[in-house]
Write an enzyme that holds these catalytic residues in place. Structure first.
Site, PDB file in Angstrom:
ATOM      1  N   HIS A   1       0.876  -1.154  -0.104  1.00  0.00           N
ATOM      2  CA  HIS A   1       0.017   0.015  -0.042  1.00  0.00           C
ATOM      3  C   HIS A   1       0.861   1.159  -0.121  1.00  0.00           C
ATOM      4  O   HIS A   1       0.992   1.973  -1.025  1.00  0.00           O
ATOM      5  CB  HIS A   1      -0.901  -0.023   1.036  1.00  0.00           C
ATOM      6  CG  HIS A   1      -1.899   1.264   1.532  1.00  0.00           C
ATOM      7  ND1 HIS A   1      -2.265   1.851   2.408  1.00  0.00           N
ATOM      8  CD2 HIS A   1      -2.615   1.894   0.436  1.00  0.00           C
ATOM      9  CE1 HIS A   1      -2.808   2.730   2.319  1.00  0.00           C
ATOM     10  NE2 HIS A   1      -3.085   2.659   0.726  1.00  0.00           N
TER      11      HIS A   1
ATOM     12  N   CYS B   1      -0.517   0.173   9.504  1.00  0.00           N
ATOM     13  CA  CYS B   1      -0.593   1.391   9.073  1.00  0.00           C
ATOM     14  C   CYS B   1      -2.136   1.818   8.632  1.00  0.00           C
ATOM     15  O   CYS B   1      -2.876   2.572   9.242  1.00  0.00           O
ATOM     16  CB  CYS B   1       0.313   1.671   8.012  1.00  0.00           C
ATOM     17  SG  CYS B   1       2.059   2.027   8.530  1.00  0.00           S
ATOM     18  N   HIS B   2      -2.503   0.869   7.906  1.00  0.00           N
ATOM     19  CA  HIS B   2      -4.037   1.046   7.357  1.00  0.00           C
ATOM     20  C   HIS B   2      -4.799  -0.294   7.314  1.00  0.00           C
ATOM     21  O   HIS B   2      -5.691  -0.229   6.795  1.00  0.00           O
ATOM     22  CB  HIS B   2      -3.856   1.620   6.002  1.00  0.00           C
ATOM     23  CG  HIS B   2      -3.152   2.722   5.866  1.00  0.00           C
ATOM     24  ND1 HIS B   2      -1.826   2.664   5.468  1.00  0.00           N
ATOM     25  CD2 HIS B   2      -3.190   4.155   6.194  1.00  0.00           C
ATOM     26  CE1 HIS B   2      -1.270   4.015   5.485  1.00  0.00           C
ATOM     27  NE2 HIS B   2      -2.253   4.869   5.930  1.00  0.00           N
ATOM     28  N   GLY B   3      -4.251  -1.168   7.928  1.00  0.00           N
ATOM     29  CA  GLY B   3      -5.077  -2.594   8.097  1.00  0.00           C
ATOM     30  C   GLY B   3      -4.834  -3.579   7.034  1.00  0.00           C
ATOM     31  O   GLY B   3      -5.786  -4.520   6.870  1.00  0.00           O
TER      32      GLY B   3
END
Ligand code: FES
Length: 198
Positions: free
Chosen positions: A126, A155-157
């Site tokens: 990502h 960080c964002h899953g």
């Protein structure tokens, strides 16, 4: 101390001093070329292949080595870990590794040369965070009761399985990268170079 002992002591000091001075002179000449890195560090930063002994990685464990300034994970997968992979094909976004995130020789169900050893660049696809290892299957705090084992990017899953395949519905768009690598022997890997020397 006798005179002869003193003389021998002086001689030793002079020899040592000369050697050190010679060394200093050599370093001084070499500084413009050496910069601040050792030759091996420079070679690594420039992308030189890295060799690694894998004989001490127990089944179910992993180590991290550095290649081109990136973390590279080497995971020794158990038969149970390998058996979990086909069961979650429908849950991962690219089960057959159609996106070229691996050399051709690792484009298979296990994304590896030898099924028991997985080699991955440990950087989330990502935005480049380093995922956490969540290798153990089963109940995991934060991953729920049915976690098959894999990696989680805080960080964002984003979630990845034990072949580095990204799960559907997370921010990371593609699987984790498999770097070029080869087995030099049963217990020795080279990362950054494949069998053809690429
Ligand atoms: S960087 Fe890993 S989920 Fe965003």
């Amino acid at each position: 101390m006798t005179d002869s002992n003193v003389d021998r002591g002086k001689r030793r000091f002079l020899v040592a001093t000369t050697s050190v001075m010679g060394g200093v002179a050599g370093v001084a000449v070499a500084v413009p070329f050496v910069m601040s890195m050792t030759p091996s560090a420079r070679a690594r930063a420039a992308g030189a292949p890295v060799e690694q002994d894998i004989s001490k990685i127990e089944p179910g464990m992993m180590i991290t080595v550095e290649w081109r300034g990136k973390p590279v994970w080497i995971i020794h997968r158990t038969p149970e870990m390998l058996a979990s992979l086909p069961k979650i094909d429908s849950e991962v976004a690219d089960p057959k590794s159609s996106v070229k995130q691996q050399p051709d020789y690792a484009r298979n169900e296990t994304r590896s040369i030898k099924p028991e050893y997985l080699v991955l660049v440990g950087i989330c696809t990502h935005l480049g965070c380093s995922p956490s290892q969540k290798l153990a299957a089963g109940r995991d705090e934060g991953m729920g009761n049915d976690w098959p084992g894999g990696f989680f990017c805080p960080c964002h899953g984003s979630k990845f399985d034990l072949a580095g395949r990204v799960f559907k519905g997370v921010p990371a768009p593609i699987n984790l990268e498999v770097p070029p690598y080869a087995f030099l022997s049963d217990t020795r890997l080279i990362i950054g170079s494949d069998a053809k020397g690429a």
